[in-house]
Design an enzyme around this catalytic site. Structure first.
Site, PDB file in Angstrom:
ATOM      1  CB  SER A   1      -0.949   0.001   1.204  1.00  0.00           C
ATOM      2  OG  SER A   1      -0.218   0.016   2.422  1.00  0.00           O
TER       3      SER A   1
ATOM      4  CE1 TYR B   1      -7.411  -4.626   2.155  1.00  0.00           C
ATOM      5  CE2 TYR B   1      -6.422  -5.353   4.217  1.00  0.00           C
ATOM      6  CZ  TYR B   1      -6.305  -4.739   2.987  1.00  0.00           C
ATOM      7  OH  TYR B   1      -5.092  -4.241   2.582  1.00  0.00           O
TER       8      TYR B   1
ATOM      9  CG  ASP C   1       4.097  -4.317   3.051  1.00  0.00           C
ATOM     10  OD1 ASP C   1       4.211  -5.004   4.080  1.00  0.00           O
ATOM     11  OD2 ASP C   1       2.999  -4.013   2.556  1.00  0.00           O
TER      12      ASP C   1
ATOM     13  CG  ASP D   1       2.174  -2.965   7.494  1.00  0.00           C
ATOM     14  OD1 ASP D   1       1.578  -2.390   6.562  1.00  0.00           O
ATOM     15  OD2 ASP D   1       2.180  -4.200   7.625  1.00  0.00           O
TER      16      ASP D   1
ATOM     17  CG  ASP E   1       5.485  -6.705   7.567  1.00  0.00           C
ATOM     18  OD1 ASP E   1       5.694  -6.598   8.785  1.00  0.00           O
ATOM     19  OD2 ASP E   1       4.411  -7.132   7.099  1.00  0.00           O
TER      20      ASP E   1
ATOM     21  CE  LYS F   1      -5.680  -1.323   1.273  1.00  0.00           C
ATOM     22  NZ  LYS F   1      -4.260  -0.918   1.379  1.00  0.00           N
TER      23      LYS F   1
END
Length: 710
Positions: A100, A236, A113, A111, A166, A227
């Protein structure tokens, strides 16, 4: 710098035809469409979906810090391995973002990624998961550090200055990683393993999506909207068998291709229109699936039998093309299709000015939808253990759905709900997940047909208990609850509808005939049953009344249980007897038995319970005739409330002893029904066949409320 910005540089415009087919419509927006788009954007803004400039700046600073950390890490390893000073100076690692954040649709608190790309001599197994892990563990700004090396995509999870990260790692076949590395180029895939392919593909897919949509800003607004809708409607979650971020991005991108000149309000409406009519398992693809001389497997149901089993194929656009939604099951696909239809109807009303955008985002009333549920309670000794244990159990919940579908031949449908719930009144660290259960609609079944899923749930529990990092205190409880027994902590502000007039226990409810023609299910650690009701017109009020059961001829016990498993102590009790039962130690010692007094059953109890072990010390109440008739709050070593009746423990580590009994308080008859089997029948002193024992593989209590301190 090497950091891929959240928005990134604007990708070059794709050819006029987007995707593998011609567009459905090239029409642009009307004035009404533009107005609805403004209203939609205002609604999303007011809903708090956009982060502040300050938070955006903080994220960028955090990425710069992580970039410095991995660069220093690679230089340190290069020096330690004896490379020349020039190699040490040139040694490099590059941080990319995906998900995202890369797509530009992240919200506050989301978070990040990230992917670290390093040289060929820096590996994942030791250098990343051991050496870099140790470096991060020493940093004050790093918290909740959790390596997951055995995941499908190996990942290091942590928080950096409070922002969740992450971090993946990919070692590519270059001695020096250039700062301007083009990760979309196929050359990065040379001489790498499949785990590295999967690590690289998150970034490669995100870049491809942005290249393949006609208008990036319209795509972003529409995706942000969908979303938000999916989270509100409970669909989701990739891990539980619904769709995750990349899946929703691909679905939205395909609609953008089909309506290249549409604005967000139009695209949201067309999204539901397209996918209510989509003929699954026809795949959703943004571009053609390409083979490559590298020879990695790609999604192809013509060649790969396993690909033919996928229910909702959504194919990634970067080589090697894969199905990103392989977790979807028949049950979760059914739930999503129902939600698509609801969304489509609301969008039609919005276009007719019969509804506003807020109607589309009404929360899904999961606990009003089904008559029967499976409740999965997860507990651990402390918050850190719970975080690890919960992550493992949650990753396995999809298997429970698949196993139930398999063992009932698709006749019992499951709706796993992605939200987790916490009972703050418990003394232990706790969370719970729920699944809705219903018989497959539109299919005629035999009168009185039952679903026995006890074996299915035992198989699931066994697989969960194989967790390689299991610690004492990590436990899982699976129980069947009806709608009226849903615990109050799942509702906003603890709201729960008024309790029925008659006091019944959770397990009692499991033995009542199915509600409104619903099915019964013998399942979970509670071994509840969902049984088809003969008279579908019986009202809920009648269902609250327990059926009469034969009971031993003895004095009626002055103990009652509330619906939630709480206890009302008897006003008078003739005596209290302490019975001590020990948890078995690792060396096998302390395997003791229950001791019942006053009715001559001590030896029988000793024999029947010789293999049972339990971690609690309990108090039992006795009536003047010597029978053990009820329960008092525990004086256990860990202050747990305990629930015992007829001298039998119903919460044991290596076995489960449970009973039937009736009690009466005032004019109200209470029936307590435990897990019943024909394994052992114990006769009371008057010869009445009353107590039955059912062995189980893990701790199970008679109600979820009694698992730990309240």
């Amino acid at each position: 710098m090497g950091i891929s910005d959240a928005m990134g540089s604007t990708p070059p415009q794709a050819p006029r035809q987007y995707g593998i087919t011609k567009p459905i419509s090239t029409a642009g927006p009307t004035e009404a469409d533009l107005q609805r788009t403004k209203e939609l954007e205002k609604f999303l803004l007011d809903s708090g979906l956009y982060e502040s400039k300050e938070e955006a700046a903080k994220r960028e600073e955090i990425l710069r810090e992580i970039d410095k950390i991995v660069k220093n890490w690679v230089k340190q390893l290069t020096r330690q391995r004896g490379y020349t000073d020039q190699m040490v100076e040139d040694a490099n690692a590059v941080i990319f973002t995906f998900g995202s954040y890369r797509l530009g649709v992240h919200g506050p608190g989301a978070d990040i990624d990230t992917l670290c790309v390093g040289p060929s001599y820096v590996n994942r197994e030791e250098d990343f998961f051991i050496i870099l892990h140790a470096i991060l563990a020493e940093m004050d700004e790093v918290t909740e550090l959790q390596p997951v090396p055995d995941a499908h995509v190996p990942v290091m999870k942590f928080k950096f200055h409070g922002i969740s990260i992450d971090l993946l790692y990919a070692s590519i076949s270059l001695l020096i990683v250039p700062e301007d590395l083009d990760i979309s180029h196929g050359s990065v895939l040379y001489n790498v393993d499949e785990a590295t392919i999967r690590s690289l593909n998150g970034c490669r897919v995100a870049d491809q999506i942005l290249r393949l949509v006609p208008n990036i800003e319209n795509f972003r607004t529409t995706l942000r909207c969908l979303k938000f809708w999916a989270k509100k409607r409970g669909v989701y979650s990739n891990v539980t068998g619904f769709l995750g971020g990349v899946n929703w991005a691909l679905l939205v991108a395909r609609v953008c291709q089909l309506y290249p000149n549409a604005v967000p309000s139009m695209l949201v409406s067309r999204f539901f229109r397209v996918y209510t009519q989509w003929r699954w398992p026809n795949p959703v693809m943004l571009c053609a699936i390409e083979e490559d001389e590298l020879g990695f497997p790609v999604w192809d149901p013509r060649k790969n039998p396993r690909d033919r089993t996928h229910h909702m194929p959504i194919i990634t656009p970067a080589y090697p093309c894969m199905n990103s939604s392989y977790n979807v099951s028949t049950s979760t696909l059914r739930v999503m299709m129902e939600q698509f239809q609801i969304g489509n109807k609301i969008c039609e009303d919005i276009e007719l000015n019969k509804a506003s955008w807020s109607a589309l985002f009404e929360p899904y009333l999961f606990f009003e939808t089904y008559k029967n549920y499976l409740q999965v309670d997860i507990i651990a000794a402390d918050a850190e253990d719970l975080r690890l244990w919960k992550g493992w159990v949650e990753s396995r919940l999809r298997q429970l759905t698949l196993k139930i579908e398999r063992d009932t031949y698709g006749m019992l449908q499951c709706h796993p709900y992605p939200s987790e719930y916490v009972d703050l009144s418990k003394q232990c660290s706790h969370c719970a997940f729920f699944m809705g259960l219903q018989r497959k609609q539109g299919v005629k079944t035999q009168e009185g047909q039952q679903f026995d899923i006890r074996g299915t749930v035992d198989e699931f529990r066994h697989s969960v208990n194989m967790y390689m990092f299991w610690k004492p205190g990590m436990e899982i409880y699976v129980s069947h609850v009806r709608r009226k027994q849903i615990p109050s902590y799942v509702f906003p502000d603890g709201y729960k509808r008024p309790r029925p007039s008659r006091l019944i226990s959770q397990h009692q409810a499991e033995r009542i005939s199915g509600e409104s023609g619903s099915e019964e299910c013998e399942g979970g650690s509670a071994e509840g049953r969902l049984k088809r009701k003969k008279d579908a017109d019986v009202s809920d009020a009648k269902l609250n009344k327990p059926e009469k059961r034969a009971s031993p001829n003895r004095q009626k016990p002055p103990i009652a249980e509330s619906v939630n498993g709480g206890l009302m102590e008897a006003p008078t009790v003739s005596m209290v007897v302490k019975t001590e039962v020990f948890r078995q130690n690792p060396d096998g010692a302390f395997n003791s038995w229950l001791e019942r007094k006053n009715d001559g059953q001590k030896e029988l109890d000793k024999e029947a319970n010789k293999n049972f072990v339990s971690p609690i010390r309990q108090v039992q109440t006795h009536t003047p005739d010597g029978n053990v008739n009820g329960i008092a709050r525990g004086v256990s070593q860990d202050k747990q409330p305990v629930m015992t009746v007829d001298a039998e423990v119903n919460c044991l580590k290596e076995g489960l002893a449970v009973v039937d009994r009736t009690a009466e308080v005032g004019d109200t008859e209470i029936l307590h029904a435990g897990n019943i089997s024909n394994d052992v029948h114990m006769k009371l002193s008057d010869g009445t066949l009353h107590v039955e024992i059912d062995r189980a593989s893990s701790i199970v209590c008679s109600s979820s409320e009694s698992m730990c301190g309240q």
